[in-house]
Design a protein around this motif. Structure first.
Motif, PDB file in Angstrom:
ATOM      1  N   ALA A  69       0.831  -1.206   0.000  1.00  0.00           N
ATOM      2  CA  ALA A  69       0.000   0.000   0.000  1.00  0.00           C
ATOM      3  C   ALA A  69       0.863   1.252   0.000  1.00  0.00           C
ATOM      4  O   ALA A  69       0.550   2.236  -0.688  1.00  0.00           O
ATOM      5  CB  ALA A  69      -0.936  -0.008   1.206  1.00  0.00           C
ATOM      6  N   LEU A  70       1.966   1.237   0.754  1.00  0.00           N
ATOM      7  CA  LEU A  70       2.840   2.407   0.766  1.00  0.00           C
ATOM      8  C   LEU A  70       3.587   2.570  -0.547  1.00  0.00           C
ATOM      9  O   LEU A  70       3.973   3.679  -0.914  1.00  0.00           O
ATOM     10  CB  LEU A  70       3.838   2.310   1.929  1.00  0.00           C
ATOM     11  N   PHE A  75       4.501   9.380   0.809  1.00  0.00           N
ATOM     12  CA  PHE A  75       4.252   9.496   2.240  1.00  0.00           C
ATOM     13  C   PHE A  75       5.463  10.112   2.936  1.00  0.00           C
ATOM     14  O   PHE A  75       6.569  10.153   2.386  1.00  0.00           O
ATOM     15  CB  PHE A  75       3.927   8.132   2.864  1.00  0.00           C
ATOM     16  N   ALA A  76       5.222  10.592   4.131  1.00  0.00           N
ATOM     17  CA  ALA A  76       6.293  11.000   5.034  1.00  0.00           C
ATOM     18  C   ALA A  76       6.164  10.148   6.281  1.00  0.00           C
ATOM     19  O   ALA A  76       5.064   9.717   6.639  1.00  0.00           O
ATOM     20  CB  ALA A  76       6.185  12.481   5.379  1.00  0.00           C
ATOM     21  N   GLU A  99       8.476   9.421  -2.390  1.00  0.00           N
ATOM     22  CA  GLU A  99       7.521   9.593  -3.476  1.00  0.00           C
ATOM     23  C   GLU A  99       6.883   8.252  -3.839  1.00  0.00           C
ATOM     24  O   GLU A  99       7.309   7.186  -3.390  1.00  0.00           O
ATOM     25  CB  GLU A  99       8.199  10.220  -4.697  1.00  0.00           C
ATOM     26  N   THR A 100       5.857   8.298  -4.680  1.00  0.00           N
ATOM     27  CA  THR A 100       5.176   7.094  -5.134  1.00  0.00           C
ATOM     28  C   THR A 100       6.167   6.117  -5.766  1.00  0.00           C
ATOM     29  O   THR A 100       7.043   6.518  -6.528  1.00  0.00           O
ATOM     30  CB  THR A 100       4.089   7.451  -6.152  1.00  0.00           C
ATOM     31  N   GLY A 101       6.014   4.829  -5.449  1.00  0.00           N
ATOM     32  CA  GLY A 101       6.936   3.819  -5.955  1.00  0.00           C
ATOM     33  C   GLY A 101       8.207   3.710  -5.146  1.00  0.00           C
ATOM     34  O   GLY A 101       9.166   3.055  -5.570  1.00  0.00           O
ATOM     35  N   LEU A 102       8.251   4.364  -3.975  1.00  0.00           N
ATOM     36  CA  LEU A 102       9.404   4.349  -3.063  1.00  0.00           C
ATOM     37  C   LEU A 102      10.652   4.966  -3.680  1.00  0.00           C
ATOM     38  O   LEU A 102      11.774   4.633  -3.300  1.00  0.00           O
ATOM     39  CB  LEU A 102       9.705   2.922  -2.580  1.00  0.00           C
ATOM     40  N   ALA A 103      10.473   5.880  -4.628  1.00  0.00           N
ATOM     41  CA  ALA A 103      11.616   6.597  -5.203  1.00  0.00           C
ATOM     42  C   ALA A 103      11.104   7.814  -5.976  1.00  0.00           C
ATOM     43  O   ALA A 103      10.054   7.734  -6.628  1.00  0.00           O
ATOM     44  CB  ALA A 103      12.413   5.682  -6.132  1.00  0.00           C
ATOM     45  N   PRO A 104      11.871   8.934  -5.887  1.00  0.00           N
ATOM     46  CA  PRO A 104      13.025   9.124  -5.000  1.00  0.00           C
ATOM     47  C   PRO A 104      12.593   9.257  -3.545  1.00  0.00           C
ATOM     48  O   PRO A 104      11.413   9.461  -3.253  1.00  0.00           O
ATOM     49  CB  PRO A 104      13.664  10.404  -5.517  1.00  0.00           C
ATOM     50  N   LEU A 105      13.579   9.193  -2.672  1.00  0.00           N
ATOM     51  CA  LEU A 105      13.313   9.292  -1.238  1.00  0.00           C
ATOM     52  C   LEU A 105      14.495   9.951  -0.544  1.00  0.00           C
ATOM     53  O   LEU A 105      15.621   9.942  -1.048  1.00  0.00           O
ATOM     54  CB  LEU A 105      13.032   7.914  -0.641  1.00  0.00           C
ATOM     55  N   VAL A 106      14.219  10.538   0.613  1.00  0.00           N
ATOM     56  CA  VAL A 106      15.256  11.119   1.467  1.00  0.00           C
ATOM     57  C   VAL A 106      14.966  10.699   2.901  1.00  0.00           C
ATOM     58  O   VAL A 106      13.825  10.787   3.369  1.00  0.00           O
ATOM     59  CB  VAL A 106      15.289  12.655   1.375  1.00  0.00           C
ATOM     60  N   GLU A 228      -6.737  -0.853   3.860  1.00  0.00           N
ATOM     61  CA  GLU A 228      -5.782  -1.381   2.879  1.00  0.00           C
ATOM     62  C   GLU A 228      -4.619  -2.113   3.532  1.00  0.00           C
ATOM     63  O   GLU A 228      -3.806  -2.727   2.848  1.00  0.00           O
ATOM     64  CB  GLU A 228      -5.240  -0.254   2.000  1.00  0.00           C
ATOM     65  N   GLY A 229      -4.513  -2.031   4.844  1.00  0.00           N
ATOM     66  CA  GLY A 229      -3.432  -2.707   5.548  1.00  0.00           C
ATOM     67  C   GLY A 229      -2.284  -1.803   5.942  1.00  0.00           C
ATOM     68  O   GLY A 229      -1.316  -2.275   6.548  1.00  0.00           O
ATOM     69  N   ARG A 230      -2.364  -0.514   5.619  1.00  0.00           N
ATOM     70  CA  ARG A 230      -1.297   0.407   6.047  1.00  0.00           C
ATOM     71  C   ARG A 230      -1.299   0.519   7.565  1.00  0.00           C
ATOM     72  O   ARG A 230      -2.327   0.770   8.182  1.00  0.00           O
ATOM     73  CB  ARG A 230      -1.501   1.807   5.472  1.00  0.00           C
ATOM     74  N   VAL A 231      -0.132   0.382   8.145  1.00  0.00           N
ATOM     75  CA  VAL A 231       0.025   0.628   9.569  1.00  0.00           C
ATOM     76  C   VAL A 231       0.378   2.107   9.723  1.00  0.00           C
ATOM     77  O   VAL A 231       1.488   2.524   9.409  1.00  0.00           O
ATOM     78  CB  VAL A 231       1.111  -0.273  10.180  1.00  0.00           C
TER      79      VAL A 231
END
Length: 290
Positions: A69-70, A75-76, A99-106, A228-231
């Motif tokens: 789901a993430l 997300f932050a 960002e969406t798709g787990l990239a890019p990220l910081v 959706e199962g997001r914790v």
């Protein structure tokens, strides 16, 4: 398997705190309802994956749903760890934007370790896109920046704060799926109540009894899960009593925000990507600065 993994939650805590942490955002307005948990009228249940009316039925399914789901949204997040082993302690704070798709990220982390006669601090900043990860390590007397192939070798951390984790890959770190997995394995969870937060129906799971691990004590764990199962939130406090010294751990994780995110590439990333040896050491700079 549950018992051994539950013990690992606390055994790993001896080394863990250097990896993660973050101050937790204020809890959203809560509305409690007496409706049956995560279900519609009629025969078609709409529980989050891995949940049923009794609580957690399939921990692996819930962990997978959380991670998937993430992956579908930006997300932050924030995470905080406080671990004590006898007189020694370690406190870590981590924040991330993805960002969406787990990239890019910081991801920005700071950790302080107190061994009684010595206190050390380290900061770890990570930027990654789909193909590359660049990590900057800040210690008292040096700063190191290193580039990695995101799909290849794992991220090496000088203070070994991530290397021992059961899921040390970057995707698991930013989603905190490793923590969800270990927390669910540590206790037997019931659905405590159903609430509405920011227009979402969530189940609040609670565990106060260890899941077959006799050496886990004083367990108090709460997880907030959407359909959706997001914790969205997870808090775990427990002790581990085996050979001396006694270990105690407290972890807090929270999704600070869901939705479209914009992640800019820090200035220190480009030189590492251009470097032929993929590693550069420089004089100390302020942790988290560009």
């Amino acid at each position: 398997m549950r018992a051994s993994t539950a013990a690992l939650v606390l055994a790993a805590a001896t080394l863990l705190a250097g990896c993660s942490g973050g101050t937790v955002a204020p809890t959203a307005t809560e509305t409690t309802t007496d409706a049956p948990p995560m279900t519609d009228e009629g025969a078609n249940a709409t529980f989050a994956p891995g949940l049923n009316e009794s609580g957690v039925a399939d921990a692996a399914a819930l962990v997978a749903a959380h991670r998937a789901a993430l992956n579908e949204t930006g997300f932050a997040f924030a995470f905080r760890a406080n671990v004590t082993v006898g007189p020694a302690s370690q406190r870590t704070v981590q924040r991330g934007r993805v960002e969406t798709g787990l990239a890019p990220l910081v991801v920005n982390s700071t950790s302080e370790r107190d061994l009684g006669d010595e206190t050390t601090a380290v900061a770890t900043d990570i930027w990654a896109n789909h193909t590359a990860s660049v990590v900057r390590y800040d210690r008292e007397d040096w700063t190191r920046v290193r580039a990695y192939n995101r799909s290849g070798e794992g991220i090496g951390v000088p203070d070994e704060s991530w290397a021992h984790l059961p899921r040390a890959d970057l995707d698991s770190q930013v989603t905190n799926a490793w923590l969800v997995e270990l927390a669910l394995a540590a206790g037997d969870y019931d659905i405590d109540r159903i609430e509405e937060r920011d227009g979402r129906e969530v189940a609040v799971l609670r565990a106060t009894e260890p899941a077959g691990a006799a050496n886990v004590t004083d367990l108090d764990a709460t997880a907030v899960v959407d359909r959706e199962g997001r914790v969205h939130e997870l808090s775990l406090t427990a002790g581990y009593e085996g050979e001396e010294p006694t270990t105690r751990v407290h972890y807090e994780f929270e999704l600070a925000d869901l939705g479209e995110r914009s992640v800019e590439r820090p200035k220190w990333v480009a030189p590492a990507l251009r470097s032929t040896n993929a590693t550069a050491e420089t004089p100390t700079t302020a942790p988290g600065s560009d």
